[in-house]
Design a protein around this motif. Structure first.
Motif, mmCIF file in Angstrom:
data_model
loop_
_atom_site.group_PDB
_atom_site.id
_atom_site.type_symbol
_atom_site.label_atom_id
_atom_site.label_comp_id
_atom_site.label_asym_id
_atom_site.label_seq_id
_atom_site.Cartn_x
_atom_site.Cartn_y
_atom_site.Cartn_z
ATOM 1 N N MET A 19 2.227 85.608 -19.010
ATOM 2 C CA MET A 19 3.433 85.369 -18.327
ATOM 3 C C MET A 19 4.773 85.574 -19.298
ATOM 4 S SD MET A 19 4.751 84.270 -15.450
ATOM 5 C CE MET A 19 3.469 83.384 -14.605
ATOM 6 N N MET A 20 4.343 86.190 -20.392
ATOM 7 C CA MET A 20 5.458 86.465 -21.311
ATOM 8 C C MET A 20 6.541 87.638 -20.619
ATOM 9 S SD MET A 20 4.984 84.341 -23.660
ATOM 10 C CE MET A 20 4.427 83.384 -22.366
ATOM 11 N N ALA A 21 7.774 87.749 -21.173
ATOM 12 C CA ALA A 21 8.631 88.763 -20.581
ATOM 13 C C ALA A 21 8.106 89.877 -20.757
ATOM 14 C CB ALA A 21 10.153 88.357 -21.384
ATOM 15 N N MET A 22 7.170 90.209 -21.958
ATOM 16 C CA MET A 22 6.974 91.691 -22.110
ATOM 17 C C MET A 22 6.204 92.287 -21.173
ATOM 18 S SD MET A 22 4.451 91.288 -25.502
ATOM 19 C CE MET A 22 5.381 90.574 -26.556
ATOM 20 N N PHE A 23 5.409 91.375 -20.290
ATOM 21 C CA PHE A 23 4.651 91.816 -19.084
ATOM 22 C C PHE A 23 5.470 91.957 -17.647
ATOM 23 C CE2 PHE A 23 1.230 90.368 -21.888
ATOM 24 C CZ PHE A 23 0.649 91.709 -22.141
ATOM 25 N N ASP A 24 6.845 91.760 -17.937
ATOM 26 C CA ASP A 24 7.609 91.959 -16.737
ATOM 27 C C ASP A 24 7.358 93.458 -16.535
ATOM 28 O OD1 ASP A 24 8.366 89.172 -16.888
ATOM 29 O OD2 ASP A 24 10.433 89.875 -17.553
ATOM 30 N N GLU A 25 7.936 93.912 -15.031
ATOM 31 C CA GLU A 25 7.853 95.017 -14.637
ATOM 32 C C GLU A 25 8.272 96.005 -15.384
ATOM 33 O OE1 GLU A 25 9.063 97.522 -10.600
ATOM 34 O OE2 GLU A 25 9.536 95.381 -10.841
#
Length: 497
Positions: free
Chosen positions: A306-312
């Protein structure tokens, strides 16, 4: 009396004096003696066969002669080194500490993320720790509890984190949206007041994991650095993004504000541009700025989905795809479908995202500290949790010859100790094999030492660490954990009241 006669008399006098002094020393019975090992002290550059006498938890004698002791351990053929110091762990219970001590670590500190309720946490560990412990102030927590509209839910959030045992990942999952909002001047002031109060409870500097909260406004982040510069409080930062611009951001903040800065795991923050990033850190240090960095000796990182690094757009940013992600819970590699399903519950993954040559160059770079980024316990947790320091000595020193033994020991002992001396004064007595230093000592077989934890098989104790002493007390003896001893002490920051 002639000059020649005077010299002869003085020579006889001093000869008798040193014989008597030597006899007096040899008559002393120390609490513990490590006899006949290869003693390496990275500060004085001692590298010789010596015996080490330990008294009252400190090194009392280093001698080329045999010493008397209540307990004498023959360590011939082994290296006697300062206990390894890890600036970057997330597992802070005795469960993780046992893996750490089998890896030669005598001091393990949670400095990237930090700990909430700093003083209470230190008190909870007193008299119960296998090895030394400590933590920075947790900026995200102090910021969240200063934000009036979220204050009622802060302790409930912390209880949720403790209940599901996911720590950082749970905090980020629940709290991250609030970090994209602007703080009012009053909230910003209260955040800084809370940080200062936690520093006064013993926190070792300020943990600034902005990489987990990349929506944080630059001006807000600058204010934290500004306070750190005014107080001379060391900032430990996980950069905003794994790229050069993020490295430049924190270096610029540090230079302009005068804040001491330590950039964590620069390998995963810079990826293929590691040489560029290291050159910037080195150039800043050469110009007199108090900036350092660290890395771990593995080609994979680890965090929650869920960390931001896995955003689109994460595949393009990180240069990897679904199959490069390995689920910690089961060891399986992900697909697009399983990625989506596991992201909903914020499962922790191992990210195979770095190349071996990047890591080797970082390890060899002068001044770069070794830190594990060891995770909370899970059988299939990232192997750095258990094997970082033995891997350096086994793979990168003995097998690959990326660096020599003395330099490796310096990166794992003296350099981290010196990095912290300005913020945690007791570190002046660690990271060294010298008379007066704390008897935090690791004894290992240089021919056999190696990490045994793997991505596929999970955590295992490292091999080749034979003895570990903390404050002169054995916590590891003949390669086995000594039961029911807890000599670990809290390492406190200089602001503690």
């Amino acid at each position: 009396m002639t000059s020649k006669s005077l010299k002869l008399i003085l020579g006889l006098f001093f000869g008798i004096f040193f014989i008597l002094e030597g006899n007096a020393q040899s008559a002393i019975q120390y609490d513990m003696v490590l006899q006949g090992g290869r003693v390496i002290d990275p500060e004085t550059k001692l590298d010789a066969i010596r015996s080490v006498g330990i008294q009252n938890g400190r090194i009392a004698m280093i001698s080329s002669e045999a010493l008397l002791g209540k307990e004498i351990i023959n360590v011939s053929g082994m290296v006697v080194a300062p206990g390894f110091i890890d600036l970057h762990v997330h597992g802070v219970s005795n469960l993780e500490q046992e893996y750490q001590l089998h890896d030669g670590v005598t001091t393990a500190l949670e400095l990237e993320w930090g700990i909430e309720h700093t003083g209470a946490w230190y008190a909870s560990r007193q008299g119960k720790a296998l090895i030394h412990y400590g933590a920075s102030v947790n900026w995200p927590y102090e910021r969240l509890r200063a934000t009036g509209r979220y204050q009622e839910g802060v302790e409930e959030l912390l209880n949720m984190i403790r209940a599901n045992e996911r720590g950082i990942a749970s905090f980020i999952h629940v709290a991250a949206p609030s970090f994209t909002e602007d703080l009012t001047p009053e909230e910003m002031s209260q955040t800084l007041t809370h940080i200062k109060s936690s520093l006064e409870e013993g926190g070792i500097g300020i943990g600034v994991p902005i990489g987990y909260l990349p929506g944080t406004k630059p001006a807000e982040m600058y204010s934290v650095f500004e306070m750190a510069g005014q107080m001379d409080a060391l900032v430990f930062t996980h950069n905003r993004q794994p790229n050069i611009l993020a490295t430049q951001e924190v270096i610029a903040n540090a230079i302009v504000t005068g804040a001491p800065l330590h950039i964590v795991h620069i390998n995963s923050m810079s990826l293929g541009q590691i040489d560029f990033a290291l050159n910037m850190v080195s150039a800043a240090a050469q110009k007199g700025f108090d900036i350092t960095t660290e890395l771990y000796p593995y080609t994979a990182a680890s965090t929650g989905l869920m960390m931001a690094m896995f955003d689109e757009g994460w595949q393009q940013r990180l240069g990897i795809d679904y199959g490069d992600l390995q689920l910690v819970a089961t060891g399986e590699r992900l697909t697009e479908e399983t990625f989506a399903r596991n992201r909903r519950t914020n499962q922790v993954v191992i990210m195979h995202m770095m190349q071996a040559e990047w890591i080797a160059r970082g390890i060899a770079a002068p001044g770069v500290i070794i830190g594990s980024d060891g995770m909370q316990y899970s059988k299939l947790a990232h192997p750095r949790t258990a094997g970082t320091f033995s891997r350096i000595l086994g793979k990168y020193v003995r097998e690959n010859r990326v660096l020599d033994l003395n330099t490796a020991i310096e990166k794992m002992t003296l350099l981290p100790a010196k990095r912290l001396e300005g913020i945690a004064p007791m570190m002046r007595f660690k990271g060294r094999i010298q008379v007066g230093a704390d008897a935090d000592i690791t004894v290992f077989d240089p021919n056999n030492i190696i990490d045994r934890a793997t991505f596929e098989g999970g955590l295992e104790f490292s091999e080749g660490i034979e003895y570990v002493l903390v404050n002169g007390t054995f916590v590891l003896k003949n390669g086995k954990t000594v039961p029911n001893v807890f000599p670990g002490q809290g390492v406190y920051g200089k602001f503690k009241k």
